[in-house]
Design a protein around this motif. Structure first.
Motif, PDB file in Angstrom:
ATOM      1  N   PRO A  67      40.359  38.626  54.034  1.00  0.00           N
ATOM      2  CA  PRO A  67      39.886  37.404  53.368  1.00  0.00           C
ATOM      3  C   PRO A  67      40.240  37.422  51.885  1.00  0.00           C
ATOM      4  CG  PRO A  67      38.185  38.319  54.801  1.00  0.00           C
ATOM      5  CD  PRO A  67      39.283  39.337  54.747  1.00  0.00           C
ATOM      6  N   TRP A  68      40.523  36.260  51.363  1.00  0.00           N
ATOM      7  CA  TRP A  68      40.854  36.170  49.945  1.00  0.00           C
ATOM      8  C   TRP A  68      39.607  36.462  49.106  1.00  0.00           C
ATOM      9  CZ3 TRP A  68      44.021  30.980  49.380  1.00  0.00           C
ATOM     10  CH2 TRP A  68      45.170  31.065  50.164  1.00  0.00           C
ATOM     11  N   PRO A  69      39.690  37.365  48.137  1.00  0.00           N
ATOM     12  CA  PRO A  69      38.523  37.636  47.282  1.00  0.00           C
ATOM     13  C   PRO A  69      38.326  36.499  46.270  1.00  0.00           C
ATOM     14  CG  PRO A  69      40.124  39.451  47.226  1.00  0.00           C
ATOM     15  CD  PRO A  69      40.802  38.274  47.830  1.00  0.00           C
ATOM     16  N   VAL A  70      37.097  36.022  46.176  1.00  0.00           N
ATOM     17  CA  VAL A  70      36.748  35.029  45.162  1.00  0.00           C
ATOM     18  C   VAL A  70      35.599  35.568  44.329  1.00  0.00           C
ATOM     19  CG1 VAL A  70      37.573  33.049  46.489  1.00  0.00           C
ATOM     20  CG2 VAL A  70      35.204  33.785  46.716  1.00  0.00           C
ATOM     21  N   PHE A  71      35.633  35.261  43.051  1.00  0.00           N
ATOM     22  CA  PHE A  71      34.636  35.741  42.097  1.00  0.00           C
ATOM     23  C   PHE A  71      33.996  34.515  41.452  1.00  0.00           C
ATOM     24  CE2 PHE A  71      38.079  38.653  42.637  1.00  0.00           C
ATOM     25  CZ  PHE A  71      37.488  39.904  42.742  1.00  0.00           C
ATOM     26  N   ARG A  72      32.664  34.454  41.512  1.00  0.00           N
ATOM     27  CA  ARG A  72      31.966  33.246  41.090  1.00  0.00           C
ATOM     28  C   ARG A  72      31.156  33.478  39.818  1.00  0.00           C
ATOM     29  NH1 ARG A  72      29.206  33.461  46.724  1.00  0.00           N
ATOM     30  NH2 ARG A  72      29.627  35.630  46.148  1.00  0.00           N
ATOM     31  N   VAL A  73      31.209  32.475  38.952  1.00  0.00           N
ATOM     32  CA  VAL A  73      30.428  32.487  37.717  1.00  0.00           C
ATOM     33  C   VAL A  73      29.610  31.197  37.717  1.00  0.00           C
ATOM     34  CG1 VAL A  73      30.527  32.426  35.197  1.00  0.00           C
ATOM     35  CG2 VAL A  73      32.120  33.881  36.470  1.00  0.00           C
ATOM     36  N   LEU A  74      28.367  31.279  38.159  1.00  0.00           N
ATOM     37  CA  LEU A  74      27.490  30.114  38.221  1.00  0.00           C
ATOM     38  C   LEU A  74      26.942  29.807  36.837  1.00  0.00           C
ATOM     39  CD1 LEU A  74      26.853  28.784  41.062  1.00  0.00           C
ATOM     40  CD2 LEU A  74      27.690  31.147  41.179  1.00  0.00           C
ATOM     41  N   PHE A  75      26.977  28.510  36.451  1.00  0.00           N
ATOM     42  CA  PHE A  75      26.421  28.140  35.162  1.00  0.00           C
ATOM     43  C   PHE A  75      25.682  26.818  35.299  1.00  0.00           C
ATOM     44  CE2 PHE A  75      30.706  26.504  35.293  1.00  0.00           C
ATOM     45  CZ  PHE A  75      30.739  25.340  34.529  1.00  0.00           C
ATOM     46  N   GLY A  76      25.285  26.226  34.177  1.00  0.00           N
ATOM     47  CA  GLY A  76      24.324  25.131  34.161  1.00  0.00           C
ATOM     48  C   GLY A  76      24.656  23.961  35.069  1.00  0.00           C
ATOM     49  N   ASP A 131      27.706  33.271  29.155  1.00  0.00           N
ATOM     50  CA  ASP A 131      26.344  33.666  28.789  1.00  0.00           C
ATOM     51  C   ASP A 131      25.266  32.878  29.518  1.00  0.00           C
ATOM     52  OD1 ASP A 131      27.494  35.480  27.113  1.00  0.00           O
ATOM     53  OD2 ASP A 131      27.015  34.424  25.255  1.00  0.00           O
ATOM     54  N   ASP A 132      25.639  31.818  30.225  1.00  0.00           N
ATOM     55  CA  ASP A 132      24.662  30.961  30.899  1.00  0.00           C
ATOM     56  C   ASP A 132      24.379  31.495  32.305  1.00  0.00           C
ATOM     57  OD1 ASP A 132      22.949  28.927  31.542  1.00  0.00           O
ATOM     58  OD2 ASP A 132      24.495  27.383  31.706  1.00  0.00           O
ATOM     59  N   GLY A 139      27.139  35.583  42.826  1.00  0.00           N
ATOM     60  CA  GLY A 139      28.215  35.719  41.859  1.00  0.00           C
ATOM     61  C   GLY A 139      27.911  36.762  40.807  1.00  0.00           C
ATOM     62  N   LEU A 140      28.762  36.818  39.801  1.00  0.00           N
ATOM     63  CA  LEU A 140      28.585  37.781  38.719  1.00  0.00           C
ATOM     64  C   LEU A 140      27.430  37.353  37.819  1.00  0.00           C
ATOM     65  CD1 LEU A 140      32.289  38.474  37.659  1.00  0.00           C
ATOM     66  CD2 LEU A 140      30.796  39.936  39.029  1.00  0.00           C
ATOM     67  N   ARG A 146      31.405  38.307  33.310  1.00  0.00           N
ATOM     68  CA  ARG A 146      31.725  36.883  33.441  1.00  0.00           C
ATOM     69  C   ARG A 146      32.741  36.466  32.378  1.00  0.00           C
ATOM     70  NH1 ARG A 146      27.156  33.756  35.762  1.00  0.00           N
ATOM     71  NH2 ARG A 146      27.251  32.301  33.996  1.00  0.00           N
ATOM     72  N   PHE A 147      32.543  36.947  31.166  1.00  0.00           N
ATOM     73  CA  PHE A 147      33.446  36.629  30.062  1.00  0.00           C
ATOM     74  C   PHE A 147      34.857  37.151  30.338  1.00  0.00           C
ATOM     75  CE2 PHE A 147      35.466  37.763  26.058  1.00  0.00           C
ATOM     76  CZ  PHE A 147      35.269  36.640  25.260  1.00  0.00           C
ATOM     77  N   LEU A 148      34.970  38.415  30.712  1.00  0.00           N
ATOM     78  CA  LEU A 148      36.292  39.006  30.943  1.00  0.00           C
ATOM     79  C   LEU A 148      36.976  38.389  32.157  1.00  0.00           C
ATOM     80  CD1 LEU A 148      35.641  42.800  30.252  1.00  0.00           C
ATOM     81  CD2 LEU A 148      36.550  41.060  28.687  1.00  0.00           C
ATOM     82  N   LEU A 149      36.212  38.000  33.156  1.00  0.00           N
ATOM     83  CA  LEU A 149      36.810  37.386  34.341  1.00  0.00           C
ATOM     84  C   LEU A 149      37.547  36.102  33.980  1.00  0.00           C
ATOM     85  CD1 LEU A 149      36.911  37.615  37.533  1.00  0.00           C
ATOM     86  CD2 LEU A 149      35.096  35.887  37.493  1.00  0.00           C
ATOM     87  N   LEU A 150      36.963  35.307  33.084  1.00  0.00           N
ATOM     88  CA  LEU A 150      37.550  34.018  32.719  1.00  0.00           C
ATOM     89  C   LEU A 150      38.460  34.096  31.500  1.00  0.00           C
ATOM     90  CD1 LEU A 150      34.340  31.849  33.227  1.00  0.00           C
ATOM     91  CD2 LEU A 150      36.282  32.056  34.789  1.00  0.00           C
ATOM     92  N   LEU A 151      38.502  35.238  30.848  1.00  0.00           N
ATOM     93  CA  LEU A 151      39.269  35.385  29.616  1.00  0.00           C
ATOM     94  C   LEU A 151      40.748  35.015  29.746  1.00  0.00           C
ATOM     95  CD1 LEU A 151      39.304  36.268  26.639  1.00  0.00           C
ATOM     96  CD2 LEU A 151      39.538  38.647  27.421  1.00  0.00           C
ATOM     97  N   PRO A 152      41.424  35.296  30.871  1.00  0.00           N
ATOM     98  CA  PRO A 152      42.855  34.956  30.947  1.00  0.00           C
ATOM     99  C   PRO A 152      43.176  33.475  30.791  1.00  0.00           C
ATOM    100  CG  PRO A 152      42.336  36.613  32.583  1.00  0.00           C
ATOM    101  CD  PRO A 152      41.016  36.150  32.011  1.00  0.00           C
ATOM    102  N   VAL A 153      42.221  32.572  31.031  1.00  0.00           N
ATOM    103  CA  VAL A 153      42.518  31.142  30.869  1.00  0.00           C
ATOM    104  C   VAL A 153      41.974  30.596  29.548  1.00  0.00           C
ATOM    105  CG1 VAL A 153      42.851  30.538  33.284  1.00  0.00           C
ATOM    106  CG2 VAL A 153      40.541  30.535  32.335  1.00  0.00           C
ATOM    107  N   LEU A 154      41.623  31.479  28.624  1.00  0.00           N
ATOM    108  CA  LEU A 154      41.239  31.060  27.289  1.00  0.00           C
ATOM    109  C   LEU A 154      42.475  30.670  26.481  1.00  0.00           C
ATOM    110  CD1 LEU A 154      39.344  30.924  24.739  1.00  0.00           C
ATOM    111  CD2 LEU A 154      39.892  33.356  24.420  1.00  0.00           C
ATOM    112  N   GLY A 155      42.344  29.606  25.721  1.00  0.00           N
ATOM    113  CA  GLY A 155      43.371  29.230  24.768  1.00  0.00           C
ATOM    114  C   GLY A 155      42.776  28.286  23.750  1.00  0.00           C
TER     115      GLY A 155
END
Length: 242
Positions: A67-76, A131-132, A139-140, A146-155
């Motif tokens: 199965p494809w691994p998915v990583f979830r970051v739940l927020f507001g 942080d939310d 999920g995480l 959570r921050f590092l997981l999403l960091l690659p799409v920061l710009g």
């Protein structure tokens, strides 16, 4: 037992599974943050990662028969930022998107697969979402992870002066040696895939759009086609008002 994950708007041909148990230390962060930068394997040592363990984890993350691994970051507001390791035969990559169970569609943040698109998040949005933490949700739940997981799409062209220090602190909290963390942070923030764009809110939507032409959010709101109320809810969540 691995948790099966249902995201009907995403690929339905393949089974998805919660991958949060794979976020176990430096090996994951070495692969997730550096894999697409063509860094030499010796870089694993600067992360404090074991190369054999990193190789084994790589095989699991990109296993076409699993199965494809998915990583979830739940927020507001019930929103979730999702990172999916997409493993079509001979076509793998990492997809980043925002999901809400009431939308019936996805909000795309970017992808890393040789045909890279991004960025998908501004600095303010990344900090807010990471942080939310939503208590009791899947999920995480660690803000640094959570921050590092999403960091690659920061710009973002409007980064704070201490951005490298903030990233380094979160790297250290995730097991990267403190002596190496600041240097790694600087290299990760120096993203080779797209220029640092601006972010702005326009009259047509309260959700910021991106000025970078390679971004899925280039001059268009995230998750087009959702209702005006859902758009306001997303804007509030991204700004920390949810």
């Amino acid at each position: 037992m691995t948790e099966r994950v249902e995201i009907p708007e995403y690929e339905q041909e393949f089974e998805l599974a919660g991958g949060e148990q794979l976020v176990t230390g430096p090996e994951f962060w070495f692969l997730h943050l550096y894999m697409w930068q063509g860094e030499p394997r010796a870089t694993a040592e600067s992360f404090g990662a074991d190369t054999a363990d990193a190789d084994a984890l790589y095989e699991r993350l990109f296993d076409e028969d699993a199965p494809w691994p998915v990583f979830r970051v739940l927020f507001g507001g019930g929103h979730a930022a999702v990172v999916a390791y997409r493993n079509f035969p001979e076509d793998n990559g990492i997809d980043y998107f925002v999901h809400h169970p009431e939308w019936g569609r996805l909000g795309h943040l970017g992808q890393m697969d040789g045909h890279d698109t991004g960025p998908g998040l501004s600095w303010r949005e990344l900090i807010t979402v990471a942080d939310d933490v939503q208590a009791g949700m899947p999920g995480l739940t660690d803000p640094a992870e959570r921050f590092l997981l999403l960091l690659p799409v920061l710009g973002d062209m409007d980064m704070p002066p201490d951005a490298s220090r903030i990233v380094a602190e979160r790297l250290t909290r995730c097991g990267i040696p403190e002596a190496q963390a600041l240097g790694i942070a600087g290299r990760v923030l120096d993203n080779p895939f797209w220029d640092a764009p601006g972010w702005e809110v326009r009259d047509s939507s309260p959700v910021p759009v991106c000025t970078g032409s390679s971004s899925p959010r280039f001059m268009m709101p995230l998750a087009q086609g959702i209702t005006a109320e859902q758009t306001r809810s997303l804007a509030d969540a991204l700004a920390g008002r949810a």
